[in-house]
Design a protein around this motif. Sequence first.
Motif, PDB file in Angstrom:
ATOM      1  N   ARG A 252       1.595 -10.471   7.215  1.00 55.45           N
ATOM      2  CA  ARG A 252       1.419  -9.344   6.284  1.00 55.45           C
ATOM      3  C   ARG A 252       2.510  -8.324   6.590  1.00 55.45           C
ATOM      4  NH1 ARG A 252      -3.064  -9.957   9.485  1.00 55.45           N
ATOM      5  NH2 ARG A 252      -2.431  -7.977  10.396  1.00 55.45           N
TER       6      ARG A 252
ATOM      7  N   SER B 140       5.180  -6.175  10.303  1.00 53.53           N
ATOM      8  CA  SER B 140       6.640  -5.957  10.405  1.00 53.53           C
ATOM      9  C   SER B 140       7.139  -6.014  11.854  1.00 53.53           C
ATOM     10  CB  SER B 140       7.021  -4.606   9.801  1.00 53.53           C
ATOM     11  OG  SER B 140       6.889  -4.654   8.401  1.00 53.53           O
TER      12      SER B 140
ATOM     13  N   ARG C 194       6.283   4.061   5.401  1.00 53.43           N
ATOM     14  CA  ARG C 194       5.313   4.813   4.576  1.00 53.43           C
ATOM     15  C   ARG C 194       5.209   6.237   5.085  1.00 53.43           C
ATOM     16  NH1 ARG C 194       3.337  -0.222   5.475  1.00 53.43           N
ATOM     17  NH2 ARG C 194       2.416   0.474   7.413  1.00 53.43           N
TER      18      ARG C 194
ATOM     19  N   GLY D  57       4.895  -5.088   5.454  1.00 54.73           N
ATOM     20  CA  GLY D  57       5.063  -3.943   4.565  1.00 54.73           C
ATOM     21  C   GLY D  57       6.391  -3.249   4.769  1.00 54.73           C
ATOM     22  N   SER D  58       6.496  -2.463   5.815  1.00 53.63           N
ATOM     23  CA  SER D  58       7.637  -1.548   5.962  1.00 53.63           C
ATOM     24  C   SER D  58       8.999  -2.232   6.007  1.00 53.63           C
ATOM     25  CB  SER D  58       7.441  -0.620   7.161  1.00 53.63           C
ATOM     26  OG  SER D  58       6.876  -1.299   8.241  1.00 53.63           O
TER      27      SER D  58
ATOM     28  N   LYS E 272       0.844  -1.211   0.000  1.00 56.97           N
ATOM     29  CA  LYS E 272       0.000   0.000   0.000  1.00 56.97           C
ATOM     30  C   LYS E 272       0.876   1.258   0.000  1.00 56.97           C
ATOM     31  CE  LYS E 272      -0.438  -0.027   5.037  1.00 56.97           C
ATOM     32  NZ  LYS E 272      -1.109  -0.774   6.088  1.00 56.97           N
TER      33      LYS E 272
ATOM     34  N   ASN F 182      -4.553  -1.887   0.870  1.00 65.01           N
ATOM     35  CA  ASN F 182      -5.592  -1.422   1.796  1.00 65.01           C
ATOM     36  C   ASN F 182      -6.659  -0.538   1.183  1.00 65.01           C
ATOM     37  OD1 ASN F 182      -3.446  -2.245   3.596  1.00 65.01           O
ATOM     38  ND2 ASN F 182      -4.584  -1.183   5.208  1.00 65.01           N
TER      39      ASN F 182
HETATM   40  C1  LIG Z   1      -0.332  -1.707   6.647  1.00 67.36           C
HETATM   41  C2  LIG Z   1      -0.763  -3.017   7.146  1.00 67.36           C
HETATM   42  C3  LIG Z   1       0.155  -4.067   7.340  1.00 67.36           C
HETATM   43  C4  LIG Z   1       1.652  -3.913   7.137  1.00 67.36           C
HETATM   44  O1  LIG Z   1       2.218  -3.114   8.145  1.00 67.36           O
HETATM   45  P1  LIG Z   1       3.792  -3.012   8.367  1.00 67.36           P
HETATM   46  O2  LIG Z   1       3.915  -2.602   9.785  1.00 67.36           O
HETATM   47  O3  LIG Z   1       4.282  -1.975   7.423  1.00 67.36           O
HETATM   48  O4  LIG Z   1       4.387  -4.339   8.108  1.00 67.36           O
HETATM   49  C5  LIG Z   1      -0.327  -5.298   7.731  1.00 67.36           C
HETATM   50  N1  LIG Z   1      -1.648  -5.502   7.940  1.00 67.36           N
HETATM   51  C6  LIG Z   1      -2.552  -4.523   7.787  1.00 67.36           C
HETATM   52  C7  LIG Z   1      -3.979  -4.819   8.038  1.00 67.36           C
HETATM   53  C8  LIG Z   1      -2.146  -3.252   7.402  1.00 67.36           C
HETATM   54  O5  LIG Z   1      -3.056  -2.284   7.273  1.00 67.36           O
END
Ligand SMILES: *Cc1c(COP(=O)(O)O)cnc(C)c1O
Length: 221
Positions: A211, A196, A220, A213-214, A27, A48
């Motif tokens: 899940r 993360s 972000r 991301g960062s 995202k 998202n």
């Molecule tokens: C943004 C998000 C993530 C990823 O978050 P990070 O801390 O960047 O790994 C995982 N799950 C959901 C539901 C999110 O909104």
Amino acid sequence: MPVNTEAYHSIKEQLQEKNVQLVAVSKTKPNEDIEALYALGQRNFGENYVQELVDKAASLPSDIHWHFIGHLQSNKVKYIAPFVYLIHGVDSEKLLAEINKQAIKQNKMIACLLQVHIATEETKFGFDATSLNEFIASGRLSNYSNIVVKGLMGMASFTEDKTMVENEFSTLKTIYDQTATALNNVNFDTLSMGMSGDYALAIEKGSNLVRIGSLLFGARN
Ligand SMILES: *Cc1c(COP(=O)(O)O)cnc(C)c1O
């Protein structure tokens, strides 16, 4: 900021040992970042926001498995129904009914995870344990012919308190096991928990899908 390929390889290695799936949460990140991980073999990506997901899906390779992990509004289900791989955040029966309706229109099954509210924060969506149990026990799930409930998803509190996060994950694992027993359905096999900051703890507590991301794409804005 470039994608952290070193982190990707190291995370993949940790997860493979434990048979845990990785959804790379892209995202707000540009298509080039997704393509960089795609080139390394990653196929599961999480988004998202509906419009952002629709745009990315239209311009990126068609063999990507798109996971919708955000809060989904009923009136937007129709935009992602044609291609979405797994919807993680199903937090009400109303939303489930709308997903079913759109799935019927598309003449397909749509895989979903029911979101359970495990955090202390009121801002996080989801069924509470009692309403989930009630819903499963009611048998109403069978009204939704074109939904496959693949499992549960949850988010821990945003806190430095490791014990609290641990307890929330344990709670979700217990609810997951109870739901699996109650449903007795082979399709129910996915527990999506861990991001993360807490994925290692989540896996210790029984997650089989994280899940992230960062850690992969950088912070972000
Ligand atoms: C943004 C998000 C993530 C990823 O978050 P990070 O801390 O960047 O790994 C995982 N799950 C959901 C539901 C999110 O909104």
